[in-house]
Scaffold this motif. Structure first.
Motif, short mmCIF file in Angstrom:
data_model
loop_
_atom_site.label_atom_id
_atom_site.label_comp_id
_atom_site.label_asym_id
_atom_site.label_seq_id
_atom_site.Cartn_x
_atom_site.Cartn_y
_atom_site.Cartn_z
N ALA A 1 0.94 -0.98 -0.01
CA ALA A 1 0.10 0.03 0.14
C ALA A 1 0.85 1.40 0.03
O ALA A 1 0.24 2.26 -0.25
N ASP A 2 2.24 1.16 0.32
CA ASP A 2 2.90 2.31 0.41
C ASP A 2 3.04 3.18 -0.90
O ASP A 2 3.07 4.38 -0.79
N ARG A 3 2.86 2.58 -2.20
CA ARG A 3 3.14 3.39 -3.38
C ARG A 3 1.92 4.29 -3.37
O ARG A 3 2.20 5.56 -3.68
N PHE A 4 0.69 3.85 -3.47
CA PHE A 4 -0.29 4.79 -3.60
C PHE A 4 -0.39 5.80 -2.42
O PHE A 4 -0.84 6.95 -2.83
N ILE A 5 -0.13 5.39 -1.34
CA ILE A 5 -0.03 6.20 -0.17
C ILE A 5 1.07 7.49 -0.29
O ILE A 5 0.61 8.49 -0.16
N GLU A 6 2.15 7.07 -0.66
CA GLU A 6 3.02 8.14 -0.85
C GLU A 6 2.77 8.92 -2.11
O GLU A 6 3.36 10.10 -2.05
N ALA A 7 1.96 8.62 -2.92
CA ALA A 7 1.42 9.21 -4.06
C ALA A 7 0.29 10.35 -3.90
O ALA A 7 0.13 11.13 -4.39
N LEU A 8 -0.13 10.22 -2.64
CA LEU A 8 -1.31 11.21 -2.27
C LEU A 8 -0.76 12.36 -1.69
O LEU A 8 0.59 12.38 -1.50
N PRO A 9 -1.65 13.58 -1.73
CA PRO A 9 -1.25 14.85 -1.41
C PRO A 9 -0.34 15.07 -0.25
O PRO A 9 0.59 15.72 -0.28
N ASP A 10 -0.91 14.36 0.85
CA ASP A 10 -0.14 14.52 2.12
C ASP A 10 0.33 13.16 2.68
O ASP A 10 0.73 12.87 3.78
N ASP B 1 -6.03 13.09 4.74
CA ASP B 1 -7.47 12.66 5.08
C ASP B 1 -8.07 11.94 4.39
O ASP B 1 -8.34 12.32 3.11
N VAL B 2 -8.57 10.90 4.77
CA VAL B 2 -9.36 9.92 4.00
C VAL B 2 -11.10 10.37 3.59
O VAL B 2 -11.46 9.80 2.68
N ALA B 3 -11.38 11.34 4.25
CA ALA B 3 -12.64 11.98 3.93
C ALA B 3 -13.66 10.84 4.55
O ALA B 3 -13.18 9.61 5.04
N ARG C 1 -15.95 7.92 5.59
CA ARG C 1 -15.67 6.39 5.20
C ARG C 1 -14.83 6.31 4.09
O ARG C 1 -14.93 5.32 3.17
N GLY C 2 -13.65 7.10 4.08
CA GLY C 2 -12.52 6.85 3.06
C GLY C 2 -13.01 7.20 1.60
O GLY C 2 -12.54 6.66 0.54
N GLY C 3 -13.93 8.24 1.45
CA GLY C 3 -14.29 8.67 0.06
C GLY C 3 -13.18 9.24 -0.63
O GLY C 3 -13.34 9.27 -1.94
N ARG C 4 -12.05 9.57 -0.32
CA ARG C 4 -10.89 10.11 -1.08
C ARG C 4 -10.30 8.87 -1.69
O ARG C 4 -9.38 9.02 -2.41
N LEU C 5 -10.51 7.57 -1.30
CA LEU C 5 -9.56 6.45 -1.52
C LEU C 5 -10.61 5.76 -2.40
O LEU C 5 -11.73 5.65 -2.29
N SER C 6 -9.77 4.96 -3.51
CA SER C 6 -10.86 3.96 -4.06
C SER C 6 -11.03 2.70 -3.37
O SER C 6 -10.54 2.70 -2.10
N ALA C 7 -11.86 1.76 -3.93
CA ALA C 7 -12.22 0.74 -3.30
C ALA C 7 -11.35 -0.15 -2.97
O ALA C 7 -10.84 -0.57 -1.84
N GLY C 8 -10.23 -0.38 -4.08
CA GLY C 8 -8.91 -1.19 -3.86
C GLY C 8 -7.92 -0.52 -2.70
O GLY C 8 -7.43 -1.23 -2.05
#
Length: 623
Positions: free
Chosen positions: A497-506, A511-513, A515-522
């Motif tokens: 999961a580190d690859r997509f997390i490090e690509a996130l703005p922060d 902040d996942v918003a 129910r995690g709405g800022r993230l995809s289901a995967g």
């Protein structure tokens, strides 16, 4: 209607009306179920709850009762001072004498008013603090208890009802604590005090005033009886409105996807209309009670003015006494309105207390043992011994299951929907207890282990992959809040999961918003994996945990699983049989029974085997 048809849904037809009527019938049943029944034991539970909340402040409450008595005594003395001012203070001035008596009375009146004001300020300040502490304790109890109750309770107790208990009902009790008791005590003291003073001032005129009292008693008794029934219906209707609103908004995606809006709107309007009708009944009661009290009060005042004026003219009564009489008479009838308001508040609060007491009286179906077994080192062996389990009596999901999973083994559970795979997982996590038989961890019955201890060693990852408000790091640390940044990042790397997390703005602080709405289901699923891996359980359950992953993500997770599941007992439930490749052993279930058991490499080559058939069907579906 084709899949591409976008014709708007019309107003429900006759068949829809029938469904709506059926739905109303179910809600009628819920109306009876939502409030705790009105039996005497339930009322005793409500009173016991209130007393337990007030018990830590009983001495302060007793002192506040004295303060209220002082305040009301000061208020009731005002008309007496007015009488003395008119009868003894003014005549000397009219006769050209000293104003000393009047000034003394005015000074006494000022002192009394100051005492009343100080008493009132102190009472409001202290009672407000106590009320907020009581409400805080009540909210803590309700929240703590809801968390302790088992999954079976939450399955049948809708989220809307939970919201109603923790908001609507608590607010009703808050209204009673803030204004209800104060109004009642003041009203009672005023009624008793003015009645005594009226008789003391003039017996004949006082008895004439009190002749109206039986009429007021009848009015109050009628209002109390009718409002008790009406306000309980109001609370029930309010709860149903909240239930329907929360349930609809929670499932708004499904509502819009299936164009359910018109039907849901009609259902909601039906419930809201019932709520309106119940509230209208309360206004009808008030429309009779309050004008009735005013009518009796005005007629009594008129009679007193005529008879008192006659006695003043004939020298049988002083003007000051008549003035005091009229002031006390006004005080006598004013509390009736306060009593009616108290009934409104009290009925709402008592209904809320009954429902909250009913919830707090619920006992978890999953209980901790009186003397739990301490787990020192957990190997992770899981065993089912003659396990029978049914969600509904007479319809077993697991009729007679015997199974042993050695420590460190990865077992895949496959089978058709309803075969019992998820039920096995829930029994291992002890979300439910078997109807008969036992489930053991390292030979110890799960019922002999404290739940907090068990769930440190058994973690379940479901397909819901629920994300809580906060950052990505907060969600990974959910099971281990004390984990270091290095440990948290290592868990994310373990599942890829580190690859997509490090690509996130922060990065990890994004902040996942809601129910995690800022993230995809995967992405949400990968965070849920990282959360479970950071918890480092001895037994890990994956219930359809890769269902939300695309093919590249799933392959990435499978590579991570080979490392993370090493030397750990794992149960993998999956319809996508690619996930089964990491398993040491496959169990094929049908109707709660194991029909095949063996390594996947062997089962896949059985020509007439169930697993081989499932695997071929899965390959065909990919094609």
């Amino acid at each position: 209607m084709t899949a591409t048809d976008t014709t708007p849904v019309d107003i429900p037809d006759a068949d829809d009306e029938r469904r709506v009527d059926d739905w109303r019938g179910r809600f009628d049943e819920q109306r009876d179920d939502l409030p705790i029944d009105e039996s005497l034991p339930r009322r005793r539970e409500a009173r016991a709850l209130l007393l337990s909340l007030l018990r830590p402040y009983r001495w302060v409450v007793a002192f506040l009762a004295v303060v209220v008595v002082v305040e009301n005594a000061a208020r009731l003395s005002v008309p007496l001072l007015v009488k003395r001012g008119i009868d003894r203070g003014i005549p000397p001035i009219v006769d050209g004498g000293s104003a000393h008596t009047l000034l003394t009375i005015v000074a006494a009146l000022c002192v009394v008013v100051v005492i009343q004001a100080i008493s009132r300020v102190y009472f409001l300040h202290r009672s407000g603090r106590i009320g907020q502490k009581v409400l805080l304790e009540l909210r803590r109890r309700v929240f703590r208890h809801f968390q302790r109750l088992d999954i079976a309770f939450h399955d049948r107790y809708t989220s809307g009802r939970v919201v109603s208990r923790s908001t609507n009902d608590v607010e009703a009790i808050q209204d009673m604590l803030e204004t209800g008791f104060d109004s009642l005590i003041t009203a009672v003291l005023t009624l008793v005090g003015t009645a005594i003073l009226l008789i003391t001032l003039d017996v004949r005129l006082g008895l004439m005033c009190l002749a109206a009292f039986p009429i007021l008693v009848v009015l109050v008794w009628w209002f109390r009886t009718e409002s008790a029934k009406t306000y309980r219906k109001v609370r029930e209707s309010a709860a149903l409105v909240i239930v329907q609103f929360v349930e609809t908004m929670t499932g708004i995606k499904a509502v819009q996807a299936y164009r359910r809006e018109p039907r849901n709107q009609q259902i909601f309007e039906d419930i809201a209309d019932r709520y309106r009708a119940d509230n209208e009944r309360t206004f009808k009661l008030l429309a009779i009670f309050m004008p009735g009290v005013k009518l009796v009060g005005n007629i009594t005042t008129g009679v007193v003015l005529l008879y008192g004026g006659y006695r003043v003219l004939h020298g049988q009564m002083t003007i000051g006494t008549l003035a005091a009489f009229l002031l006390y008479l006004r005080m006598f009838f004013e509390p009736m309105q306060e009593i009616s308001q108290f009934f409104n508040t009290f009925q709402s609060a008592s209904s809320a207390l009954e429902k909250l007491a009913g919830v707090l009286a619920e006992r978890p179906g999953i209980k901790d043992p009186a003397h739990p077994v301490k787990l020192t080192s957990v190997r992770g062996e899981v065993a089912f011994r003659d396990v029978h389990f049914a969600y509904v009596p007479g319809r077993p999901v697991l009729p007679d299951l015997n199974l042993t999973v050695p420590a460190g083994q990865t077992v895949a559970l496959v089978g058709t929907t309803g075969a019992g795979k998820t039920t096995i997982a829930k029994l291992i996590a002890r979300f439910y207890d078997p109807t008969s038989g036992s489930v053991t961890l390292d030979g110890i019955d799960l019922r002999d282990i404290a739940q907090s201890e068990l769930r440190r060693h058994v973690v379940m990852v479901t397909q819901e992959n629920f994300m809580f408000d906060g950052t990505v790091a907060d969600n990974i640390r959910f099971g281990r809040p004390d984990a270091t940044d290095a440990e948290m990042r290592a868990a994310a790397e373990a599942v890829g999961a580190d690859r997509f997390i490090e690509a996130l703005p922060d990065g990890y602080h994004t902040d996942v918003a809601k129910r995690g709405g800022r993230l995809s289901a995967g992405q949400r699923q990968l965070v849920a994996f990282a959360r479970a891996f950071l918890a480092d359980p001895a037994v890990l359950i994956l219930d359809e945990a890769t269902s939300s992953l695309d093919i590249p993500s799933e392959r990435m997770v499978q590579r991570a699983l080979e490392t993370v599941l090493n030397d750990r007992t794992a149960l993998v439930i999956a319809h996508r049989l690619s996930t089964v490749e990491v398993a040491d052993r496959v169990l094929v279930l049908e109707h709660g029974r194991i029909v095949e058991d063996g390594p996947p490499s062997e089962l896949i080559h059985r020509d007439d085997g169930r697993y081989a058939a499932l695997h071929r069907a899965w390959i065909d579906s990919l094609a």
